[in-house]
Design a protein around this motif. Structure first.
Motif, PDB file in Angstrom:
ATOM      1  N   GLY A   1       0.805  -1.136   0.116  1.00  0.00           N
ATOM      2  CA  GLY A   1      -0.020  -0.004  -0.055  1.00  0.00           C
ATOM      3  C   GLY A   1       1.032   1.351  -0.017  1.00  0.00           C
ATOM      4  N   PRO A   2       0.078   2.456  -0.339  1.00  0.00           N
ATOM      5  CA  PRO A   2       1.138   3.806  -0.182  1.00  0.00           C
ATOM      6  C   PRO A   2       1.507   4.028   1.063  1.00  0.00           C
ATOM      7  N   ASN A   3       2.593   4.907   1.087  1.00  0.00           N
ATOM      8  CA  ASN A   3       2.940   5.471   2.188  1.00  0.00           C
ATOM      9  C   ASN A   3       1.946   6.034   3.187  1.00  0.00           C
ATOM     10  N   GLY A   4       1.874   5.638   4.302  1.00  0.00           N
ATOM     11  CA  GLY A   4       0.996   6.099   5.341  1.00  0.00           C
ATOM     12  C   GLY A   4      -0.416   5.535   5.152  1.00  0.00           C
ATOM     13  N   SER A   5      -0.418   4.363   4.566  1.00  0.00           N
ATOM     14  CA  SER A   5      -1.722   3.563   4.465  1.00  0.00           C
ATOM     15  C   SER A   5      -2.137   2.749   5.536  1.00  0.00           C
ATOM     16  N   GLY A   6      -1.199   2.665   6.661  1.00  0.00           N
ATOM     17  CA  GLY A   6      -1.576   2.033   7.750  1.00  0.00           C
ATOM     18  C   GLY A   6      -0.713   0.595   7.920  1.00  0.00           C
ATOM     19  N   LYS A   7       0.126   0.139   7.049  1.00  0.00           N
ATOM     20  CA  LYS A   7       0.457  -1.030   7.062  1.00  0.00           C
ATOM     21  C   LYS A   7       1.501  -1.219   8.434  1.00  0.00           C
ATOM     22  N   THR A   8       2.382  -0.541   8.411  1.00  0.00           N
ATOM     23  CA  THR A   8       3.018  -0.777   9.832  1.00  0.00           C
ATOM     24  C   THR A   8       2.217  -0.659  11.040  1.00  0.00           C
ATOM     25  N   THR A   9       1.299   0.144  11.252  1.00  0.00           N
ATOM     26  CA  THR A   9       0.489   0.053  12.091  1.00  0.00           C
ATOM     27  C   THR A   9      -0.293  -1.109  12.543  1.00  0.00           C
ATOM     28  N   LEU A  10      -0.581  -1.498  11.414  1.00  0.00           N
ATOM     29  CA  LEU A  10      -1.612  -2.979  11.198  1.00  0.00           C
ATOM     30  C   LEU A  10      -0.637  -4.126  11.856  1.00  0.00           C
ATOM     31  N   LEU A  11       0.619  -4.065  11.587  1.00  0.00           N
ATOM     32  CA  LEU A  11       1.488  -4.946  11.880  1.00  0.00           C
ATOM     33  C   LEU A  11       1.743  -5.011  13.263  1.00  0.00           C
ATOM     34  N   LYS A  12       1.880  -3.679  13.829  1.00  0.00           N
ATOM     35  CA  LYS A  12       2.053  -3.533  15.316  1.00  0.00           C
ATOM     36  C   LYS A  12       1.030  -3.843  16.124  1.00  0.00           C
ATOM     37  N   ILE A  13      -0.255  -3.742  15.532  1.00  0.00           N
ATOM     38  CA  ILE A  13      -1.479  -4.006  16.152  1.00  0.00           C
ATOM     39  C   ILE A  13      -1.375  -5.662  16.323  1.00  0.00           C
ATOM     40  N   MET A  14      -0.881  -6.396  15.173  1.00  0.00           N
ATOM     41  CA  MET A  14      -0.989  -7.647  15.135  1.00  0.00           C
ATOM     42  C   MET A  14       0.016  -8.626  16.221  1.00  0.00           C
ATOM     43  N   VAL A  15       1.130  -7.682  16.846  1.00  0.00           N
ATOM     44  CA  VAL A  15       1.877  -8.258  17.664  1.00  0.00           C
ATOM     45  C   VAL A  15       1.698  -7.463  19.036  1.00  0.00           C
ATOM     46  N   GLY A  16       0.825  -6.592  19.194  1.00  0.00           N
ATOM     47  CA  GLY A  16       0.321  -6.349  20.675  1.00  0.00           C
ATOM     48  C   GLY A  16       1.008  -5.102  20.857  1.00  0.00           C
TER      49      GLY A  16
END
Lengths: 272, 262
Positions: B51-66
Motif C-alpha cells: 500500500g502507499p506510504n501512510g496507508s497503515g501497514k506498519t500500524t496494522l503489523l504493530k497491532i498484530m503483535v500487540g
C-alpha cells in the motif's frame, strides 16, 4: 606513612565499601550509556542530596532517608517520561533542579549542619562509618546480583526494545529495576565521591570499556575493572598524598578513559 | 532443528488460522489510520502487505503483535484473543530499521541470538552445548556460518538483517512478521533476502507476513496479498490480485513492479 595506612580502619573501610560500589557502578553504567540514559544518575544525585538534607533535618539516618527519596524519585522519572511524553533528559532536568531546590530549602531551615552536608557535596569516603560500609556492601551486592540475574533480558531490551517487548520480556518491570538500582547506586556513591561527581562514577568507566570491548560481556567486565581500578587507586592516592578522594577517583577514571581512546586511535592508525 | 522447522508442508494442517484481525479500527489521537480491517493469515501462508506510504501497514503489523491496541475490533493469535495470548515465542517480529544500530553497541552475533534464547525461556532444561549448536544451526540457515564472534557493527546492513532472522528462528517461531525488512540495502541483497524468506516458507512451512514496498521482489514467493489504504482494498490470493482493480490502482501509484510467474 604507608604502614599507618595499612593499619587504619578508615582506610580499609573505604577500600571495602568502594570496591563493592565500583563493581555495581561498572555494570550499571554500561546499560545506562547504551540506553542513552547517562544523565539519569546526575538527576538522581541531586534528589539524593535533598534526601540527605532531609535526614539531617529530621536527625534520622541521612543515607536511609536519601535512599527512600531517591527510589521514589526514580519511579517518578519513569512516570514523567511516559505521561508527560518528555524526552528523558528534560524530565531529569526538572528533577535535578527540584531536588536541589528542596535541599537548599531544607538547609535554610537549620544552618548548623553545613559542614556535614559538605561531605555529601564533595564526598568523604574516609569518614564512612562501619554501618555505612555494611549498607554499601549489601546494596552493591544486590545491584550486582540483580543485573547478573537479568543479564540476558536486560541485554535483549537494551539492544532491541520493541522486539524484546513482543518476545515477552517484561520490559517495564526491568525499566523499573534499572532505575531503582541506579537510585541505590547513586546514594551510595554520594557518600564516596559526592553529589558533584557521582554521575562520573557510573558513566566514565563504562565509556572507557566501550572503546575497547569486542563483545557485550567483555564490556561489562572491563567497565567493572576500570571502575574498581579507579576507586581503589583513588583511595590509596588520596590517603598517601592527602588529596580529596573524590577528585582522585574521578581524575583516574578520566585518565583511564583518555588512555583507552588514545590506545584505540593508535591501534587504528597502526593498522592503516 | 526442532519440530516446527522440520515439518514439511504436507504434514501441516494448512487450514489452521495463525492470525485473525476482526473489524479493527485505529487512530493516533486524530483521523482514522485503519478502518474496519478484517484479515486472516493461515498456517504456511506468505502474505505481502502493500500500500502507499501512510496507508497503515506498519500500524496494522504493530497491532498484530500487540505493540499497539486498536480502539475497536479484535486480534486473535492461534485462536486466542491477543490479551490472553502468552506463547509469544511462537511469534517473531522484525521491526522497521532494525538494522539502524547504535553505532557503538558492542554486541556479537552470538550474543544477539543467545540473549533472545534466554529471554524466551527456550534455555530451560537444555543440555550443555545445546545453545552453541542452536546458534550454529540458525546461522547456517541464514547463510552466516562462522559469524558467531563478529561484532554486529562490523556487518553490512544485509548481514545484520540476516542475524535478526537467525535470532527470530532460534526461538522456533511459527509465524514471522517483518516490517519493511530491506530498507536501505542494495537490490541484490534485497533479492537474496526475499529468497531466504521464500525458502523458510517453502521448505519449513514458516508462516510469514511482510510489510513491503518491494512487491516486485517478493511476489515470486508469496501466496497472499493484502493491499491497504486505511481500508483493506484487497485481500486474497496473489494470482487473483494481479487481475484486480486494486492492482491497477497500485500501478497507477507508481509502484515499481516486476512480475514473476509462478
Amino acid at each position: 606513612m604507608l604502614s599507618g595506612v595499612l593499619t587504619s580502619g578508615f582506610f580499609w573501610r573505604a577500600i571495602l565499601a568502594g570496591s563493592f560500589l565500583a563493581v555495581a557502578c561498572g555494570l550499571l553504567g554500561v546499560f545506562l550509556i547504551l540506553r542513552q540514559d547517562s544523565m539519569i544518575s546526575h538527576g538522581l544525585s541531586h534528589l539524593a542530596f535533598a534526601g540527605i538534607a532531609l535526614g539531617l533535618v529530621l536527625n534520622f539516618l541521612p543515607l536511609i532517608v536519601s535512599l527512600i527519596i531517591c527510589v521514589i524519585g526514580s519511579i517518578f522519572i519513569l512516570k514523567l517520561k511516559k505521561q508527560a511524553s518528555l524526552p528523558g533528559d528534560a524530565a531529569l532536568a526538572i528533577l535535578a533542579s527540584g531536588g536541589m531546590a528542596l535541599a537548599i530549602f531544607l538547609v535554610s531551615l537549620r544552618m548548623n549542619f553545613g559542614v556535614e552536608l559538605m561531605g555529601y557535596l564533595f564526598g568523604d569516603i574516609l569518614a564512612i562509618s562501619s554501618v555505612e560500609v555494611w549498607l554499601s556492601i549489601i546494596l552493591a551486592l544486590m545491584v550486582t546480583i540483580l543485573i547478573l540475574a537479568n543479564y540476558h533480558q536486560l541485554l535483549y531490551m537494551t539492544f532491541d526494545r520493541e522486539t524484546a517487548l513482543v518476545a515477552g520480556v517484561k520490559v517495564s518491570s526491568l525499566d523499573k529495576i534499572l532505575v531503582i538500582l541506579t537510585a541505590i547506586t547513586v546514594v551510595l556513591g554520594l557518600r564516596i565521591v559526592g553529589l558533584l561527581l557521582v554521575s562520573a562514577l557510573t558513566v566514565v568507566p563504562a565509556a572507557a570499556a566501550l572503546q575497547l570491548a569486542r563483545s557485550f560481556r567483555q564490556t561489562l567486565v572491563l567497565s567493572s575493572l576500570f571502575s574498581l581500578l579507579a576507586i581503589m587507586a583513588g583511595i590509596v592516592l588520596s590517603y598517601a598524598l592527602d588529596l580529596p578522594a573524590s577528585a582522585s577517583i574521578v581524575f583516574l577514571s578520566i585518565g583511564i578513559f583518555l588512555a583507552t581512546v588514545g590506545g584505540k586511535n593508535l591501534a587504528t592508525s597502526l593498522k592503516k | 532443528m526442532a519440530s516446527k522447522l522440520i515439518e514439511t508442508q504436507d504434514e501441516l494442517d494448512k487450514s489452521k488460522e495463525v492470525i485473525k484481525v476482526e473489524s479493527v479500527y485505529f487512530s493516533y489521537d486524530g483521523p482514522l489510520i485503519l478502518e474496519d480491517i478484517n484479515l486472516s493469515i493461515q498456517r504456511a501462508d506468505f502474505l505481502a502487505m502493500i500500500g502507499p506510504n501512510g496507508s497503515g501497514k506498519t500500524t496494522l503489523l504493530k497491532i498484530m503483535v500487540g505493540l499497539l491496541k486498536p480502539q475497536a475490533g479484535q486480534v486473535f493469535l492461534f485462536g486466542q484473543g491477543i490479551e490472553e495470548f502468552e506463547d509469544w515465542y511462537k511469534v517473531a517480529y522484525i521491526q522497521q530499521n532494525a538494522t539502524h544500530l547504535e553505532s557503538k553497541f558492542p554486541i556479537t552475533v552470538e550474543e544477539v541470538i543467545t540473549s533472545s534464547l534466554y529471554a524466551s525461556r527456550q534455555m530451560k532444561d537444555r543440555p550443555t552445548g545445546w545453545r552453541k549448536e542452536r546458534v550454529e544451526h540458525v546461522l547456517r540457515l541464514v547463510g552466516l556460518a562462522g559469524y558467531q564472534k563478529r561484532l554486529m557493527t562490523t556487518l553490512s546492513g544485509g548481514q545484520q538483517q540476516r542475524v535478526l532472522i537467525a535470532r527470530a528462528l532460534a526461538a522456533e517461531p511459527e509465524v514471522m512478521l517483518l516490517d519493511e525488512p530491506t530498507t536501505g540495502v542494495d537490490h541484490q541483497t534485497q533479492e537474496n533476502f526475499y529468497d531466504l524468506l521464500g525458502k523458510l516458507n517453502h521448505d519449513y512451512g514458516l508462516t510469514i507476513a511482510v510489510v513491503t514496498h518491494d512487491y516486485g521482489l517478493v511476489n515470486k514467493h508469496i501466496n497472499q496479498v493484502a493491499c491497504l489504504n486505511r481500508k483493506l482494498i484487497y485481500h486474497g490470493r496473489h494470482e487473483e490480485f494481479c487481475q484486480s482493480a486494486a492492482f491497477k490502482e497500485l500501478l497507477a501509484d507508481g509502484h515499481h513492479l516486476v512480475m514473476h510467474q509462478h
